[in-house]
Design a protein around this motif. Structure first.
Motif, short mmCIF file in Angstrom:
data_model
loop_
_atom_site.label_atom_id
_atom_site.label_comp_id
_atom_site.label_asym_id
_atom_site.label_seq_id
_atom_site.Cartn_x
_atom_site.Cartn_y
_atom_site.Cartn_z
N LEU A 1 49.05 28.35 50.08
CA LEU A 1 48.79 29.63 49.42
C LEU A 1 48.87 29.49 47.89
N LEU A 2 49.91 28.80 47.45
CA LEU A 2 50.13 28.63 46.01
C LEU A 2 48.95 27.93 45.35
N GLU A 3 48.46 26.90 46.05
CA GLU A 3 47.34 26.14 45.47
C GLU A 3 46.04 26.94 45.52
N LYS A 4 45.85 27.58 46.66
CA LYS A 4 44.63 28.37 46.83
C LYS A 4 44.51 29.46 45.76
N HIS A 5 45.67 30.04 45.38
CA HIS A 5 45.66 31.15 44.42
C HIS A 5 45.93 30.70 42.98
N ASN A 6 45.91 29.36 42.77
CA ASN A 6 46.13 28.86 41.40
C ASN A 6 47.39 29.43 40.76
N ILE A 7 48.47 29.40 41.49
CA ILE A 7 49.73 29.99 41.00
C ILE A 7 50.34 29.13 39.90
#
Lengths: 284, 284, 284, 284
Positions: free
Chosen positions: D158-164
């Motif tokens: 999730l973190l990577e997908k959303h460029n956190i």
């Protein structure tokens, strides 16, 4: 088990503590909290007492009658007795700022506040969604110079219909008239965004900026006829520097406002505040 | 007019407040202050009461005897009764730092402290001039590893000779042994230059610097066998930033130390502190 | 190694930081501290810079001349350059209260203050002993309504004779006239015993008691013609409750006063304060 | 108008401020903020600078390339340049406590926070309604001892997908493993409910109660491998007394937690924090 809270104030006199604590003991109560204060200048005695009653035949109403006859009938005093079963009912007056609203409703939702909120009233519709999200009835009562008196009539109607015990102005941004104040004396709590008595009135953060203060504050007080001059319940402050713009002061101040107002609300709802001579005694 | 302070603690039980306040009333006392606290976890009741007695025949000793017989003889409790005429006698233990010393002696001189200072003792002579300026007898008792036991004997002799009630370690910089602690249980007040329980032991400002804390503190506590682990009387803190060097932390800390220690001394001297389970109840 | 402190303020403009830091670099300085501030409302730029110079041929006077020609001659600005070798000279004005005096002299004695105290002046003789104990010359200059102007002449004579840089009113209790203020603009530091702008003028603790505030404060500010309205240097506050008598407020306030005044003195003596528009920029 | 924020740290050396400010000036920038700090013990220089660029041909990427070549290519340093147009993206990790969540989302909603919140993740579904009310995607990822590694894989996805950019643990109540920490070094912000380093680990309010402290605190810090031992960003405290039950401490602590966490989030999001040696430099 029943629990009551007793608040009294009267002329200072000998034996008053012994007399009252004895009365409670004779009536089967076990005192679990007692605090008292004497204003030696004004010669006034204040006491707050919490007592538990084990007997199944105990009734708060009977205790009240008995107290009225045996104590208050013999010593001239102001007194109040609350059953811990009855939660005070609070009306929230808001306008466009949401920080105090979110803070109070968040606490309400999590069970931190010992009170009921039957409704929220606002002169604008902006924050209706928040009320909806918390499932609290929201009434939009616009206020203009011309309609103010009429608007307050509507407010009073709501307050009476919902058996409201006290009102919280959570950055309501309107001056409340004597029409409301006289019906809810020392029962309307305001949050003022300054360290009172400094910066009374509008735009205190602008005044604080201009004066170059190194500390800003927030003050929660009961509303009286004179603007921002009612009995102070709670105050807090925060250090600031020359780098703070007015916008920064306002942002920092919001954190003070919401915490100070919430503390004042809790003190009032827990019957820990007594008012006299435009000052408060806080039995916390 | 006579005035006494009564402190009691006992197992929590019904009617204890009524019983005691009645006793005071019957003996001609007018209660001018009462505060109480119940530790509901441990089921312990604490009370502090101040009472005035107008009768010229009143004697604190007679009142004590009567209280012992009528109350303490019937309810198992710890109790103390002080006459307000008797000021507690405090010994000051110092070393080389002068900020707490100046602060305490300045207050003493201006009448702010309700106590007597019969003497000052130090393991160094550096601050003798200050004691001289304030006209307080100064004893130099050097302490080395080898002479520590002997030095403490000399200290004990002084303490007993001067009827000392409590000892204040005003940055004394020596660990006090059980020889003294056992004679003055909860009667030796230390100021530790950190926010306990953080940074126990030596060089707390160095540790605070290393850890990068954003707030430093000072703690005044009673000395017990375990280092910096005794009952806490008073604490305060100050905000710091990354710009503070260790030297800056130490300077800022000095202001905390002297104010916190002075507050603890006042609370103790005014008989407002009760100790149990390594904690304090502060009736302020 | 030489060290200088440079303070400038001017109309905000492009490249001012680059221009000044370049000038310092070209002159062999290594900047060890730089802080700046822009008042975006007034469009004013402020900077404080500390620089070290290793070269043995460095002279502060030559650097000043060069700065005046190369920088201040081209950009309109107010500027000051101090050598760290020169300690500012402070005159202490006192009256009958000793807490600020003890606090400042204790710090002075222990080397905490980067300044000289050539003399103390008082309108009463009560505290002469303290000055004597600290070996600081004490001048008694009584002040009455009738003799005020004459007294200030004597004070001015002393100030000039001793090359005083700034004056500290350590609870001096007298209103200083424009005769002194005009000679020492933003160089007379007062400690006012309230959280300004609340409770301007005499007896602020009495006013605080009457208003029932929950927080008291102290404010150190530069003296200007308008009473208690000069630029604020430092403020601090303490929480109080309904149990505080006026006497308690005064005692608690003393702790604020001495710490706040000492902090203001340190900021001023370390050349960390800039004044404009009746406000301060504090580069701490 | 373009605006960038530049952060650098390097070995302390001569002319570094002049060199960098000159570079900015030459590239058409007007410096609107500059703060610097030297850790004299470690000999490290830190600087934060904000600059505006009026030219329409300015590009942050070109400026970065140029800075890399002209400055960072010649002086060994760590550096970061941010365009003010790019808001950092924050993931919120929560569990069952709602006070920090309401506080952060309330601020987010009112525009106080300069960041994006692409999603909220929780190991429980209890607070999903709040996320829904604020229209923020909510992911329920349960965590048990057995599934922890798998759960963290889902979180990472999730973190990577959303460029956190950074993660905030808003009372997440789970220990984050090195799997996450290594991917987000000094980019995971936790709120610990004590005044660190006091009361590390679970149930700090219970420990505070047992120790009898007179002040409680909250600490926001970056998460590192060692529990509650990462670089401290922000701390605050509140005074408490013997009358506070553990429940009271927890309630009081909630107010500290939410304000301290929000301040830390704002400092991080506004690129005001630099980390080194497990400590922070806060350019506020």
């Amino acid at each position: 088990m029943n629990k009551i809270t007793l608040l009294i104030n009267c002329k200072d006199q000998s034996n008053i503590i012994a007399t009252v604590t004895n009365f409670v003991a004779i009536n089967g109560g076990n005192i679990i909290y007692l605090d008292q204060h004497v204003d030696t200048e004004q010669d006034i005695f204040f006491m707050r007492l919490e007592s538990e009653f084990i007997s199944s035949s105990f009734s708060t109403d009977k205790f009240k009658s008995s107290f009225k006859k045996e104590i208050a009938g013999k010593i001239e005093m102001k007194w109040r007795i609350y059953s811990s079963e009855t939660k005070p009912r609070m009306a929230l007056f808001i306008s466009k700022y949401d920080h105090c609203l979110y803070d109070l409703l968040g606490r309400y939702n999590s069970g931190e506040l010992n009170l009921e909120i039957p409704f929220i009233v606002s002169n604008h519709v902006d924050l209706k969604t928040i009320a909806d999200n918390f499932n609290i009835p929201f009434y939009h009562i616009p206020v203009t110079k011309e309609t103010k008196s009429e608007a307050e009539d509507k407010q009073l109607e709501l307050l009476e219909k919902h058996n409201i015990d006290f009102i919280v102005l959570a950055r309501y941004m309107q001056i409340v008239s004597s029409k409301l104040i006289s019906k809810y004396p020392n029962k309307i709590i305001n949050i003022h965004h300054s360290f009172l008595p400094a910066f009374v009135g509008a735009k205190p953060y602008h005044s604080a900026f201009k004066r170059g203060v190194k500390i800003i504050g927030a003050t929660s007080h009961y509303v009286t006829e004179e603007l921002d001059a009612g009995p102070i319940i709670e105050q807090d402050v925060a250090h600031v520097t020359h780098t703070y713009s007015i916008k920064d002061l306002i942002a920092k101040g919001r954190d003070l406002e919401k915490i100070v107002l919430a503390n004042a609300v809790k003190l009032h709802a827990n019957r820990k505040v007594m008012v006299y001579n435009n000052k408060t005694v806080i039995f916390s």
